[in-house]
Design a protein around this motif. Sequence first.
Motif, PDB file in Angstrom:
ATOM      1  N   VAL A  75     -19.489 132.198 -25.854  1.00  0.00           N
ATOM      2  CA  VAL A  75     -18.303 131.714 -25.151  1.00  0.00           C
ATOM      3  C   VAL A  75     -17.924 130.323 -25.642  1.00  0.00           C
ATOM      4  O   VAL A  75     -16.742 130.030 -25.894  1.00  0.00           O
ATOM      5  CB  VAL A  75     -18.542 131.695 -23.627  1.00  0.00           C
ATOM      6  N   VAL A  76     -18.913 129.458 -25.797  1.00  0.00           N
ATOM      7  CA  VAL A  76     -18.659 128.085 -26.260  1.00  0.00           C
ATOM      8  C   VAL A  76     -17.988 128.103 -27.635  1.00  0.00           C
ATOM      9  O   VAL A  76     -16.981 127.410 -27.870  1.00  0.00           O
ATOM     10  CB  VAL A  76     -19.976 127.278 -26.319  1.00  0.00           C
ATOM     11  N   MET A  77     -18.494 128.899 -28.561  1.00  0.00           N
ATOM     12  CA  MET A  77     -17.926 128.942 -29.916  1.00  0.00           C
ATOM     13  C   MET A  77     -16.499 129.482 -29.896  1.00  0.00           C
ATOM     14  O   MET A  77     -15.622 128.972 -30.605  1.00  0.00           O
ATOM     15  CB  MET A  77     -18.829 129.804 -30.820  1.00  0.00           C
ATOM     16  N   LYS A  78     -16.260 130.502 -29.067  1.00  0.00           N
ATOM     17  CA  LYS A  78     -14.918 131.099 -29.011  1.00  0.00           C
ATOM     18  C   LYS A  78     -13.905 130.122 -28.423  1.00  0.00           C
ATOM     19  O   LYS A  78     -12.798 129.956 -28.955  1.00  0.00           O
ATOM     20  CB  LYS A  78     -14.970 132.375 -28.183  1.00  0.00           C
ATOM     21  N   VAL A  79     -14.263 129.445 -27.329  1.00  0.00           N
ATOM     22  CA  VAL A  79     -13.325 128.543 -26.652  1.00  0.00           C
ATOM     23  C   VAL A  79     -12.969 127.340 -27.525  1.00  0.00           C
ATOM     24  O   VAL A  79     -11.812 126.901 -27.568  1.00  0.00           O
ATOM     25  CB  VAL A  79     -13.913 128.082 -25.301  1.00  0.00           C
ATOM     26  N   PHE A  80     -13.952 126.813 -28.265  1.00  0.00           N
ATOM     27  CA  PHE A  80     -13.720 125.584 -29.022  1.00  0.00           C
ATOM     28  C   PHE A  80     -13.601 125.822 -30.528  1.00  0.00           C
ATOM     29  O   PHE A  80     -13.506 124.872 -31.304  1.00  0.00           O
ATOM     30  CB  PHE A  80     -14.835 124.578 -28.735  1.00  0.00           C
ATOM     31  N   GLY A  81     -13.592 127.088 -30.929  1.00  0.00           N
ATOM     32  CA  GLY A  81     -13.413 127.402 -32.344  1.00  0.00           C
ATOM     33  C   GLY A  81     -14.524 126.861 -33.216  1.00  0.00           C
ATOM     34  O   GLY A  81     -14.286 126.350 -34.311  1.00  0.00           O
ATOM     35  N   LEU A  82     -15.767 126.980 -32.748  1.00  0.00           N
ATOM     36  CA  LEU A  82     -16.910 126.425 -33.460  1.00  0.00           C
ATOM     37  C   LEU A  82     -17.759 127.517 -34.100  1.00  0.00           C
ATOM     38  O   LEU A  82     -17.789 128.659 -33.630  1.00  0.00           O
ATOM     39  CB  LEU A  82     -17.800 125.623 -32.498  1.00  0.00           C
ATOM     40  N   SER A  83     -18.419 127.156 -35.185  1.00  0.00           N
ATOM     41  CA  SER A  83     -19.504 127.976 -35.733  1.00  0.00           C
ATOM     42  C   SER A  83     -20.801 127.471 -35.105  1.00  0.00           C
ATOM     43  O   SER A  83     -20.824 126.422 -34.452  1.00  0.00           O
ATOM     44  CB  SER A  83     -19.553 127.840 -37.255  1.00  0.00           C
ATOM     45  N   PRO A  84     -21.918 128.208 -35.275  1.00  0.00           N
ATOM     46  CA  PRO A  84     -23.190 127.721 -34.723  1.00  0.00           C
ATOM     47  C   PRO A  84     -23.475 126.298 -35.191  1.00  0.00           C
ATOM     48  O   PRO A  84     -23.458 126.000 -36.386  1.00  0.00           O
ATOM     49  CB  PRO A  84     -24.212 128.706 -35.289  1.00  0.00           C
ATOM     50  N   CYS A  85     -23.684 125.381 -34.247  1.00  0.00           N
ATOM     51  CA  CYS A  85     -23.915 123.978 -34.581  1.00  0.00           C
ATOM     52  C   CYS A  85     -24.588 123.284 -33.411  1.00  0.00           C
ATOM     53  O   CYS A  85     -24.808 123.873 -32.338  1.00  0.00           O
ATOM     54  CB  CYS A  85     -22.600 123.278 -34.922  1.00  0.00           C
ATOM     55  N   ARG A  86     -24.917 122.027 -33.612  1.00  0.00           N
ATOM     56  CA  ARG A  86     -25.619 121.231 -32.599  1.00  0.00           C
ATOM     57  C   ARG A  86     -24.826 121.147 -31.300  1.00  0.00           C
ATOM     58  O   ARG A  86     -25.394 121.243 -30.200  1.00  0.00           O
ATOM     59  CB  ARG A  86     -25.882 119.827 -33.156  1.00  0.00           C
ATOM     60  N   GLU A  87     -23.518 120.969 -31.399  1.00  0.00           N
ATOM     61  CA  GLU A  87     -22.685 120.812 -30.209  1.00  0.00           C
ATOM     62  C   GLU A  87     -22.729 122.064 -29.314  1.00  0.00           C
ATOM     63  O   GLU A  87     -22.718 121.957 -28.083  1.00  0.00           O
ATOM     64  CB  GLU A  87     -21.227 120.507 -30.599  1.00  0.00           C
ATOM     65  N   VAL A  88     -22.761 123.229 -29.938  1.00  0.00           N
ATOM     66  CA  VAL A  88     -22.843 124.474 -29.166  1.00  0.00           C
ATOM     67  C   VAL A  88     -24.116 124.478 -28.322  1.00  0.00           C
ATOM     68  O   VAL A  88     -24.101 124.810 -27.126  1.00  0.00           O
ATOM     69  CB  VAL A  88     -22.809 125.702 -30.093  1.00  0.00           C
ATOM     70  N   GLY A  89     -25.220 124.099 -28.937  1.00  0.00           N
ATOM     71  CA  GLY A  89     -26.485 124.052 -28.222  1.00  0.00           C
ATOM     72  C   GLY A  89     -26.481 123.041 -27.091  1.00  0.00           C
ATOM     73  O   GLY A  89     -27.001 123.306 -25.998  1.00  0.00           O
ATOM     74  N   LEU A  90     -25.894 121.878 -27.333  1.00  0.00           N
ATOM     75  CA  LEU A  90     -25.835 120.839 -26.302  1.00  0.00           C
ATOM     76  C   LEU A  90     -25.042 121.311 -25.085  1.00  0.00           C
ATOM     77  O   LEU A  90     -25.458 121.107 -23.940  1.00  0.00           O
ATOM     78  CB  LEU A  90     -25.203 119.571 -26.882  1.00  0.00           C
ATOM     79  N   ILE A  91     -23.875 121.929 -25.337  1.00  0.00           N
ATOM     80  CA  ILE A  91     -23.030 122.381 -24.230  1.00  0.00           C
ATOM     81  C   ILE A  91     -23.708 123.508 -23.461  1.00  0.00           C
ATOM     82  O   ILE A  91     -23.739 123.519 -22.226  1.00  0.00           O
ATOM     83  CB  ILE A  91     -21.652 122.837 -24.770  1.00  0.00           C
ATOM     84  N   LYS A  92     -24.254 124.468 -24.193  1.00  0.00           N
ATOM     85  CA  LYS A  92     -24.921 125.613 -23.551  1.00  0.00           C
ATOM     86  C   LYS A  92     -26.096 125.141 -22.685  1.00  0.00           C
ATOM     87  O   LYS A  92     -26.263 125.589 -21.541  1.00  0.00           O
ATOM     88  CB  LYS A  92     -25.413 126.582 -24.636  1.00  0.00           C
ATOM     89  N   THR A  93     -26.898 124.223 -23.208  1.00  0.00           N
ATOM     90  CA  THR A  93     -28.038 123.690 -22.461  1.00  0.00           C
ATOM     91  C   THR A  93     -27.582 122.913 -21.235  1.00  0.00           C
ATOM     92  O   THR A  93     -28.175 123.018 -20.154  1.00  0.00           O
ATOM     93  CB  THR A  93     -28.892 122.793 -23.368  1.00  0.00           C
ATOM     94  N   ALA A  94     -26.502 122.129 -21.392  1.00  0.00           N
ATOM     95  CA  ALA A  94     -25.998 121.341 -20.269  1.00  0.00           C
ATOM     96  C   ALA A  94     -25.542 122.233 -19.123  1.00  0.00           C
ATOM     97  O   ALA A  94     -25.791 121.938 -17.943  1.00  0.00           O
ATOM     98  CB  ALA A  94     -24.854 120.446 -20.738  1.00  0.00           C
ATOM     99  N   VAL A  95     -24.873 123.323 -19.442  1.00  0.00           N
ATOM    100  CA  VAL A  95     -24.433 124.266 -18.412  1.00  0.00           C
ATOM    101  C   VAL A  95     -25.639 124.858 -17.685  1.00  0.00           C
ATOM    102  O   VAL A  95     -25.682 124.912 -16.443  1.00  0.00           O
ATOM    103  CB  VAL A  95     -23.572 125.389 -19.031  1.00  0.00           C
TER     104      VAL A  95
END
Length: 472
Positions: free
Chosen positions: A420-440
Motif C-alpha cells: 500500500v505504501v509503495m502504491k500510494v507514494f509511487g515508490l519502489s522497495p526502499c528505506r522509506e517504505v520500511g520506515l512508514i510501514k514500521t511506524a504504522v
Amino acid sequence: MDITCSKEERNLLERVAAAAEKLNTDAYLIGGFVRDKFLGRSSKDADIMCIGDGMALAQAFAESFSPALKVTLFKNFGTAQVKLPQGFEIEFVGARKESYAAHSRKPKVSEGTLQDDQNRRDFTINAMAVSLRRSNFGSLIDPFNGIMDMEQKLIRTPLEPDQTFSDDPLRMMRAIRFAAQLQFTIHPDTFAAIHRNRNRLSIVSQERITTELNKIIQSKKPSIGFDLLYKSGLLEIFFPQMIALAGVEIIEGKGHKDNFYHTLQVLDNVAYRSDKLWLRWAAILHDIAKPATKRFEPQHGWTFHGHDALGQKMCTGIFRNLKLPMTEPLKYVGKLVALHLRPISLTKEEITDSAMRRLLFDAGDDLEDLMILCESDITSKNKFKVRRYLDNFALVKKRLQEVEESDKIRNWQPPIGGDVVMKVFGLSPCREVGLIKTAVREAILDGEVPNNYDDAYAFMIQKAAELGLKPV
C-alpha cells in the motif's frame, strides 16, 4: 514364561519358536524387550537372536504368520526386520561376536555363540535372554545378574567397563540415557570408566551423540542425565557452552545463582508441564548467554543485560554444532529464548495494554509455550517468593487473555502494508517504505492509532509527510 507377556505377545514368540525349530536352530528373546517386561514397561519392538542365520529365521517366521507379511533385509548387518499389522516390530539377528579397532566404533563381526552375544551387550540389564527352545521355553539366561541389577536399580557393564566403553564410546551416552529414563544409578566402577574414557567420544558422529542427548531430554526428569553428563566430563566435549553456565562467582559478598543447575531446574519444570522436545530445548538455552553478558555493578550486583538477545544468536551456532535441525525448530527455540524475559518483566511493572499487545504480536502461536517456559523459569529456595511470582504471573496470563479477546492482535497483520505504501507514494522497495510501514505497526501496537484501515491510512499520510513524501 518368567516374564509377563500379553496373550498376543506370547503367540508371536511361540511362532518364532516354531520357525526356529523348523530350521533346527536355537532362538532367544534378548535385550530391551526382556528388560522392559521385567520393569513393567510397555514395548513395541523385540529382538530375536538365533544361533545361525537371523535373516532365514525372519523369512520362516513371516511365512508362517502370513504369506503377505514383508521382511526387510539388511544384508550388510546380517539382520532382518518384520513389521506386524498391530504396530509391533521384531528384529532378527544371528548370534555374533565382535572385535574393535582403536579408531572406530564399527566392529568386525563374526558368527558366535549365545555367550559371545551376551558378552558384547552394553549393560547387564540388556544382556538377559529368554530361551525360545521347546525344551526350556521361557527360561531366563542371565549370566551377569541383570535381574539383581534391575532390583538394585543399577547400570553396569557385563564385562570390564573400560573395554566396553573404549570399544563403543556411544555406550557412555547410552549409560547416562538409561540412568535418566529409568532413574537408575550408574555403578561407581562403570561411572569412573566413563570419566576415564570420555575423550573416546570423539570417534562417534555428532548425529549419534545428539540422538542419545535428545532421548535424555525427553525423559521424565532430564536433569538426572545432564547432571551425569556434566560430572562425567562428556558434556564439555560436545556442549561446552552449557558447561560455561556452571559455578558461582562472589564479589563484595554478592554472588549469583549457579546458572547450570538453575537451567536444569527450569528444564525439569518444563518437562513436568510439556512433552515438547523443542520447548525443552528452549529451557536448556534460555540462559545460555549469561556467561558472556555477566557483569558486576557495585550498586546492583550481578547483571546479565542482553542475554536474551545474545542467546537467540547463539542458538544458531549451537544447533549447527549439535547437528540439530536448522529449520523451524531453530526458529522456534530462538524465538522463545529471545522472548523469555518479557512475560516475567510484566509482573514487575504496571501492566499496560500496549505491552500486552506487543507480547501477543511477537509470540503469536507460540504464546502458550512461552508462558510455560517463563512460569518454569520462576525458581527459588524461598517458597513464599516463588508463590508471589506465580500469583503475579497468573495476573499477566489473565490480562493477556483479556487483551487477546478484545484486540485480536495475535498473528495480526497491520491494515497498511508495504504494498500500500509503495502504491500510494509511487515508490519502489526502499528505506522509506520500511520506515512508514514500521511506524504504522508500532502506532497501532502502542494504542496511538485504532486498528482499522482508515485511521492507519491517515497516520501513514502524516508519517510520510514528515519524510517529505506526498501521495502521487
